[in-house]
Write an enzyme that holds these catalytic residues in place. Structure first.
Site, mmCIF file in Angstrom:
data_model
loop_
_atom_site.group_PDB
_atom_site.id
_atom_site.type_symbol
_atom_site.label_atom_id
_atom_site.label_comp_id
_atom_site.label_asym_id
_atom_site.label_seq_id
_atom_site.Cartn_x
_atom_site.Cartn_y
_atom_site.Cartn_z
ATOM 1 N N CYS A 74 0.847 -1.200 0.000
ATOM 2 C CA CYS A 74 0.000 0.000 0.000
ATOM 3 C C CYS A 74 0.880 1.247 0.000
ATOM 4 O O CYS A 74 1.579 1.527 0.973
ATOM 5 C CB CYS A 74 -0.914 -0.009 1.221
ATOM 6 S SG CYS A 74 -1.831 1.530 1.497
ATOM 7 N N CYS B 125 0.053 3.721 2.789
ATOM 8 C CA CYS B 125 0.549 3.240 4.085
ATOM 9 C C CYS B 125 2.034 3.556 4.236
ATOM 10 O O CYS B 125 2.496 3.979 5.300
ATOM 11 C CB CYS B 125 0.335 1.734 4.212
ATOM 12 S SG CYS B 125 -1.386 1.187 4.098
#
Length: 220
Positions: free
Chosen positions: A112, A115
């Site tokens: 991600c 993230c």
């Protein structure tokens, strides 16, 4: 053995390279790996092995390559109050034993991008709030856990505090980091009411048990 990757990354090792979860070893002459797809920063799902000396492809199989620990961005900058959750039982137990501490569940995935960008700031906030506890949950390793808790978007955060249980939950990115800071300021200060920590909801515990990743004896 030197292993060159088509994506431009190169690692060298004097010992054979460990491939896939069964620890299949590739040794001998220099081998180049041609990628058909990336899954994330540290796993390659399919590679073609090529013997450079013979000038031919050896085989095309599904492998997973695990790169050195230093390439794992989600481990960098961690504070002592940050814990990587290894199982549903560990999550339940940690929440129940947290007392009055503010507990932040950080749901992330190695692949991600949002993230990854947000991670350094979360570490900074963790350093500034040593009394808070940050529990990291890797979505890729704990899909059943995350699905049972209805986690549908990443990065995602849940805040827990003593007998109040979950006090808020939200998705947050680098652009909306103030949402995270506001939650820390609101729920991280002062003392909560008396009583044991509540942790997860009973319905969530039941889902985890039904998924086969939590002992039914945990549900009261």
């Amino acid at each position: 053995m030197a292993v060159s990757l088509r994506e431009g990354f190169c690692v060298s090792s004097s010992s054979p390279l460990a491939l896939d979860k069964k620890k299949t070893l590739i040794g001998g002459s220099t081998t180049s790996l041609k990628f058909s797809s990336w899954k994330n920063d540290f796993i390659v799902k399919q590679v073609v092995l090529r013997d450079q000396q013979a000038g031919r492809d050896i085989s095309a199989q599904n492998f997973s390559i695990y790169f050195p620990q230093s390439t794992r961005w989600w481990d960098k900058g961690e504070m002592q109050n940050m814990i990587e959750i290894g199982s549903a039982q560990e999550l339940v137990d940690t929440l129940m034993n947290a007392g009055n501490r503010l507990v932040v569940l950080d749901f992330y995935s190695p692949g991600c991008g949002a993230c990854r960008v947000l991670h350094p700031k979360i570490c900074q906030i963790g350093e500034s709030n040593p009394d808070a506890l940050f529990l990291k949950v890797n979505y890729e390793e704990h899909r059943s856990l995350c699905c049972s808790l209805n986690i549908r978007v990443l990065p995602f955060f849940r805040f827990y505090r003593g007998p109040q249980g979950r006090v808020c939950s939200f998705s947050c990115t680098n652009a909306t980091i103030n949402k995270f800071r506001d939650a820390m300021a609101k729920y991280g200060l002062g003392r909560c009411g008396p009583g044991p920590s509540k942790g997860l909801e009973q319905t969530e515990l039941l889902k985890l048990a039904l998924a086969g990743i939590l002992s039914a004896s945990t549900i009261h």
